[in-house]
Design an enzyme around this catalytic site. Structure first.
Site, PDB file in Angstrom:
ATOM      1  CG  ASP A  67      -2.249   5.382  -2.946  1.00 20.24           C
ATOM      2  OD1 ASP A  67      -1.369   4.566  -3.253  1.00 20.24           O
ATOM      3  OD2 ASP A  67      -3.166   5.110  -2.143  1.00 20.24           O
ATOM      4  CG  HIS A  75      -2.184  -0.809   0.988  1.00 24.95           C
ATOM      5  ND1 HIS A  75      -3.137  -0.467   0.054  1.00 24.95           N
ATOM      6  CD2 HIS A  75      -2.613  -1.958   1.583  1.00 24.95           C
ATOM      7  CE1 HIS A  75      -4.120  -1.377   0.091  1.00 24.95           C
ATOM      8  NE2 HIS A  75      -3.818  -2.287   1.002  1.00 24.95           N
TER       9      HIS A  75
END
Length: 389
Positions: A166, A136
């Site tokens: 991200d 992640h």
């Protein structure tokens, strides 16, 4: 925002008008990249799974259209390839090899559209020892060296939500790569894969810091440098009401104005000597704690001290500057950011609504002139619109 500017934005089509994008549904950075392209005027069709039922509320899907395709159906891959044949871009965020196993990898897509730009968004990249591993945002920025750099002296690294990885190191790099590849393909007639890795992108965002590190201008000990809360004149301070003010008085002239408005007119130690930073921080902390955030906001209004209130997301929408720019606003009944950046000749449209999953199957197949559209709907490979479901 002036009425004329708002009207201009509402009427705009955006600089990417005419660009067609197929997005294979995923989470996080790939949807954000597709949203950015839609914000800039591209026609983005999100290929959802049949199980994605009901009204969607993810703003990352705003301005797109949705078609529901069963990729496990024998004609499912053909439905996607029918879209690909008419598209400029396909983007996906699967682990390496998944799209190929589904029958919609780059080589297969280029058989029907050699000029297609194939955007791939992953954390680790398409190759390397970790390419097939789970991860992640927090893991990717940890490995790039960036997470270690964020935090206060003597404390642990601080997680910058998922903006650095991200969206900053991932989605934005994918968007830049896609646009560059589209430009290239217009001349060569050949598409290519854009391999956007969050590890790569977040490391690239740190170029200035790596440069400073190489010349001795940055220490690996966090919270000891000019821009990481090490310097007391580049930090946040609590106010009397428990809120905070942000201070960015880097330049000498701005620093002098900071001291004046704080009322620190007496002799202070030299700020250019890091040995004096603890004492200066104590003085600033005491000064800011004496008044509320609103009081300090008024004191520093119209100044060049580079001091601003730290606002929540809802408070930010009410700030006079943010309101005047229209940076945040209510669109389709939801507070959200406006499209960015802005263009003088091809203004962006206002943010579009979030579609229901599969709601646009008929219209997309018809408008994109996908071959065998009726058969795809009849076979169940493409699920019918759910507007009346």
């Amino acid at each position: 925002m002036a009425a004329g500017e708002e009207s201009n934005r509402q009427a705009g089509r955006g600089p990417l008008a005419g660009i067609r994008v197929v997005e294979l549904a995923g989470i996080g950075p790939a949807p954000f990249c597709a949203m950015l392209l839609a914000d800039l005027g591209a026609d983005v069709v999100r290929v959802d799974r049949p199980t994605s039922a009901g009204e969607q509320d993810d703003l990352l899907n705003r301005g797109k259209r949705s078609i529901s395709v069963d990729l496990k159906h024998e004609r499912g891959p053909a439905a996607v390839l029918g879209l690909v044949e008419q598209a400029d871009v396909l983007l996906e965020g699967f682990r390496p090899g998944v799209a190929e196993r589904l029958g919609i990898g780059p080589e297969t897509c280029w058989e029907v559209n050699p000029a297609l730009v194939y955007g791939r968004m992953t954390g680790w990249g398409q190759d390397g020892p970790l390419s097939s591993s789970s991860g992640h945002d927090i893991d990717y920025i940890a490995l790039s060296g960036m997470l270690h750099s964020i935090g206060r002296a003597g404390g642990p690294p601080q997680v910058p939500v998922n903006l650095l990885g991200d969206f900053g190191g991932g989605a934005m790099y994918l968007a830049v790569g896609i646009l560059a590849a589209v430009l290239e393909s217009r001349g060569s007639g050949r598409g290519q894969v854009v391999d956007a890795s969050i590890v790569d992108g977040s490391a690239h965002l740190g170029t200035m810091l790596f440069g400073m590190l190489s010349t001795g201008g940055w220490r690996t000990e966090r919270g000891t440098n000019l821009l990481d809360t090490g310097a007391p004149f580049y930090d946040v301070y609590a106010t009397a009401d428990g809120e905070h003010m942000a201070v960015g008085a880097l330049e000498p002239q701005f620093y002098e104005e900071l001291l004046e408005r704080l009322g620190l007119t007496g002799a202070l130690p030299d700020r250019d000597d890091p040995a004096n930073w603890p004492e200066l921080r104590n003085r600033f902390t005491e000064a800011f704690a004496a008044r509320t955030r609103q009081e300090w906001t008024e004191i520093f209004a119209d100044s060049d001290a580079c001091v601003t209130p730290v606002l929540s997301m809802t408070e930010a929408a009410e700030h006079p500057h943010v309101h005047a720019r229209g940076s945040l606003g209510e669109y389709n009944g939801t507070l959200q950011p406006a499209a960015a950046p802005r263009f003088s000749h091809t203004p962006n449209p206002a943010p579009g609504p979030v579609p229901r999953s599969g709601a646009d199957g008929d219209s997309v197949l018809r408008e994109w002139r996908v071959a065998g559209a009726e058969g795809l709907l009849e076979s169940g490979a493409v699920r019918p619109n759910r507007k009346d479901a």
